[in-house]
Design a protein around this motif. Structure first.
Motif, PDB file in Angstrom:
ATOM      1  N   SER A 138     -13.005  -5.761   8.279  1.00  0.00           N
ATOM      2  CA  SER A 138     -11.973  -6.772   8.487  1.00  0.00           C
ATOM      3  C   SER A 138     -10.760  -6.499   7.608  1.00  0.00           C
ATOM      4  N   GLN A 139     -11.013  -6.113   6.356  1.00  0.00           N
ATOM      5  CA  GLN A 139      -9.907  -5.801   5.452  1.00  0.00           C
ATOM      6  C   GLN A 139      -9.129  -4.577   5.916  1.00  0.00           C
ATOM      7  N   ASP A 140      -9.858  -3.562   6.403  1.00  0.00           N
ATOM      8  CA  ASP A 140      -9.194  -2.364   6.924  1.00  0.00           C
ATOM      9  C   ASP A 140      -8.330  -2.708   8.133  1.00  0.00           C
ATOM     10  N   MET A 141      -8.845  -3.554   9.013  1.00  0.00           N
ATOM     11  CA  MET A 141      -8.102  -3.942  10.202  1.00  0.00           C
ATOM     12  C   MET A 141      -6.843  -4.736   9.815  1.00  0.00           C
ATOM     13  N   LYS A 142      -6.988  -5.624   8.841  1.00  0.00           N
ATOM     14  CA  LYS A 142      -5.844  -6.416   8.399  1.00  0.00           C
ATOM     15  C   LYS A 142      -4.751  -5.509   7.829  1.00  0.00           C
ATOM     16  N   ALA A 143      -5.152  -4.491   7.064  1.00  0.00           N
ATOM     17  CA  ALA A 143      -4.174  -3.561   6.490  1.00  0.00           C
ATOM     18  C   ALA A 143      -3.449  -2.783   7.586  1.00  0.00           C
ATOM     19  N   LEU A 144      -4.189  -2.398   8.641  1.00  0.00           N
ATOM     20  CA  LEU A 144      -3.569  -1.672   9.751  1.00  0.00           C
ATOM     21  C   LEU A 144      -2.559  -2.542  10.485  1.00  0.00           C
ATOM     22  N   VAL A 145      -2.919  -3.803  10.689  1.00  0.00           N
ATOM     23  CA  VAL A 145      -2.013  -4.714  11.395  1.00  0.00           C
ATOM     24  C   VAL A 145      -0.738  -4.921  10.571  1.00  0.00           C
ATOM     25  N   GLU A 146      -0.894  -5.167   9.267  1.00  0.00           N
ATOM     26  CA  GLU A 146       0.274  -5.373   8.414  1.00  0.00           C
ATOM     27  C   GLU A 146       1.167  -4.134   8.401  1.00  0.00           C
ATOM     28  N   ARG A 147       0.550  -2.971   8.395  1.00  0.00           N
ATOM     29  CA  ARG A 147       1.323  -1.731   8.431  1.00  0.00           C
ATOM     30  C   ARG A 147       2.076  -1.586   9.743  1.00  0.00           C
ATOM     31  N   GLY A 148       1.401  -1.922  10.846  1.00  0.00           N
ATOM     32  CA  GLY A 148       2.024  -1.802  12.157  1.00  0.00           C
ATOM     33  C   GLY A 148       3.201  -2.743  12.343  1.00  0.00           C
ATOM     34  N   LEU A 149       3.135  -3.939  11.758  1.00  0.00           N
ATOM     35  CA  LEU A 149       4.224  -4.908  11.890  1.00  0.00           C
ATOM     36  C   LEU A 149       5.515  -4.428  11.223  1.00  0.00           C
ATOM     37  N   LYS A 150       5.410  -3.525  10.280  1.00  0.00           N
ATOM     38  CA  LYS A 150       6.581  -3.022   9.564  1.00  0.00           C
ATOM     39  C   LYS A 150       7.205  -1.801  10.244  1.00  0.00           C
ATOM     40  N   MET A 151       6.604  -1.329  11.325  1.00  0.00           N
ATOM     41  CA  MET A 151       7.078  -0.107  11.984  1.00  0.00           C
ATOM     42  C   MET A 151       8.052  -0.414  13.107  1.00  0.00           C
ATOM     43  N   THR A 152       8.897   0.562  13.401  1.00  0.00           N
ATOM     44  CA  THR A 152       9.712   0.494  14.607  1.00  0.00           C
ATOM     45  C   THR A 152       8.816   0.803  15.790  1.00  0.00           C
ATOM     46  N   PRO A 153       9.235   0.461  17.014  1.00  0.00           N
ATOM     47  CA  PRO A 153       8.416   0.792  18.188  1.00  0.00           C
ATOM     48  C   PRO A 153       8.059   2.272  18.251  1.00  0.00           C
ATOM     49  N   GLU A 154       9.009   3.141  17.911  1.00  0.00           N
ATOM     50  CA  GLU A 154       8.745   4.578  17.968  1.00  0.00           C
ATOM     51  C   GLU A 154       7.696   4.986  16.936  1.00  0.00           C
ATOM     52  N   GLU A 155       7.825   4.430  15.714  1.00  0.00           N
ATOM     53  CA  GLU A 155       6.863   4.756  14.664  1.00  0.00           C
ATOM     54  C   GLU A 155       5.463   4.241  15.025  1.00  0.00           C
ATOM     55  N   PHE A 156       5.413   3.040  15.592  1.00  0.00           N
ATOM     56  CA  PHE A 156       4.116   2.481  15.964  1.00  0.00           C
ATOM     57  C   PHE A 156       3.460   3.316  17.067  1.00  0.00           C
ATOM     58  N   HIS A 157       4.253   3.774  18.026  1.00  0.00           N
ATOM     59  CA  HIS A 157       3.714   4.594  19.113  1.00  0.00           C
ATOM     60  C   HIS A 157       3.099   5.877  18.548  1.00  0.00           C
ATOM     61  N   GLU A 158       3.794   6.524  17.617  1.00  0.00           N
ATOM     62  CA  GLU A 158       3.281   7.749  17.020  1.00  0.00           C
ATOM     63  C   GLU A 158       2.042   7.475  16.181  1.00  0.00           C
ATOM     64  N   PHE A 159       2.069   6.366  15.427  1.00  0.00           N
ATOM     65  CA  PHE A 159       0.924   5.978  14.617  1.00  0.00           C
ATOM     66  C   PHE A 159      -0.296   5.712  15.487  1.00  0.00           C
ATOM     67  N   PHE A 160      -0.094   4.988  16.569  1.00  0.00           N
ATOM     68  CA  PHE A 160      -1.187   4.661  17.495  1.00  0.00           C
ATOM     69  C   PHE A 160      -1.789   5.941  18.077  1.00  0.00           C
ATOM     70  N   ARG A 161      -0.912   6.891  18.481  1.00  0.00           N
ATOM     71  CA  ARG A 161      -1.388   8.143  19.082  1.00  0.00           C
ATOM     72  C   ARG A 161      -2.232   8.932  18.091  1.00  0.00           C
ATOM     73  N   GLU A 162      -1.803   8.992  16.838  1.00  0.00           N
ATOM     74  CA  GLU A 162      -2.548   9.731  15.821  1.00  0.00           C
ATOM     75  C   GLU A 162      -3.915   9.099  15.556  1.00  0.00           C
ATOM     76  N   GLU A 163      -3.937   7.787  15.490  1.00  0.00           N
ATOM     77  CA  GLU A 163      -5.200   7.099  15.226  1.00  0.00           C
ATOM     78  C   GLU A 163      -6.182   7.277  16.369  1.00  0.00           C
ATOM     79  N   MET A 164      -5.674   7.232  17.586  1.00  0.00           N
ATOM     80  CA  MET A 164      -6.542   7.405  18.748  1.00  0.00           C
ATOM     81  C   MET A 164      -7.131   8.808  18.777  1.00  0.00           C
ATOM     82  N   GLN A 165      -6.354   9.791  18.335  1.00  0.00           N
ATOM     83  CA  GLN A 165      -6.858  11.158  18.300  1.00  0.00           C
ATOM     84  C   GLN A 165      -7.984  11.309  17.280  1.00  0.00           C
TER      85      GLN A 165
END
Length: 244
Positions: free
Chosen positions: A210-237
């Motif tokens: 739960s703590q790891d998920m919360k940290a990921l969400v907080e990190r994602g909220l600070k990203m631009t759409p482009e940064e979030f898209h790249e972050f999401f792609r890397e995590e999925m890989q």
């Protein structure tokens, strides 16, 4: 309490072979099942106990409606199993006892169809109250569930006729008037400690996740759409699931 045999029920099989192996390690009595078969040889189809020269065959049946995994065991139709063992054991035993985990209706049908069963004990939920009754030539005992009652059966054996001359039964509720067995209490307490340890470990794991998920969400909220898209792609890989 001096057990001679335990008929395996659905919960034992749901636990898998490891649970039954553990039961074999601690039990000083036989585990039986007459219509559940496995190559692992973790239980017997029946037992024959000789008491004062009288041979008592104890068989056990499980309802085929319980979903037992084929990798653990295969379940045979109770009627087929019981007929076969009654025929095989007719010259090897004097008294036949059936431990049933099939429910009342199925058990009553069997004892009326297949002769020779002297006592049938139903250790599963029944519609009728706890007690006993004669069905055909069989004394059928309903004991309820969860160890609520213990049944006592007294038999008078006719040595000349080699048969039961008389039979009577009593049902005793295991209520607060019956003192606890200290050995059983120790086993239960040890089991509860193991369960609590496992529960605490699982709870800690979920807290970390739960703590790891919360940290990921907080990190994602600070990203631009482009940064979030790249972050999401890397995590999925990486094969990680980052869904909130």
């Amino acid at each position: 309490m001096g057990y001679d045999a335990l008929n395996l029920g659905d919960m034992e099989f749901f636990g898998g072979r490891a649970v039954i192996r553990r039961m074999n390690e601690v039990a000083n009595f036989s585990l039986i099942s007459s219509n559940v078969h496995s190559a692992a040889s973790l239980w017997e189809p029946y037992v024959i106990k000789e008491i004062d020269g009288i041979r008592v065959a104890i068989m056990g049946l499980l309802s085929p409606h319980f979903p037992i995994k084929e990798s653990i065991a295969s379940v045979e139709t109770p009627r087929v199993s019981l007929k076969r063992f009654m025929e095989d054991l007719k010259e090897k035993a004097d008294i036949f006892v059936l431990l049933s985990h099939m429910g009342e209706e199925s058990t009553l049908d069997l004892v009326q169809e297949i002769p020779g069963i002297d006592i049938a004990v139903i250790g599963y939920k029944t519609k009728n109250p706890v007690g006993g009754e004669r069905v055909a030539d069989t004394l059928v005992i309903r004991l309820g569930t969860k160890g609520e009652n213990i049944g006592v059966i007294d038999m008078e054996w006719d040595a000349g006729q080699k048969g039961i001359a008389d039979i009577a039964h009593e049902i005793h509720p295991l209520d607060k008037d019956i003192p606890n067995d200290t050995g059983i209490i120790e086993v239960i307490e040890e089991f509860n400690r193991d369960i609590n340890t496992w529960r605490d470990e699982e709870y800690r794991k979920k807290q970390v996740q739960s703590q790891d998920m919360k940290a990921l969400v907080e990190r994602g909220l600070k990203m631009t759409p482009e940064e979030f898209h790249e972050f999401f792609r890397e995590e999925m890989q990486k094969g990680e699931d980052i869904r909130p």
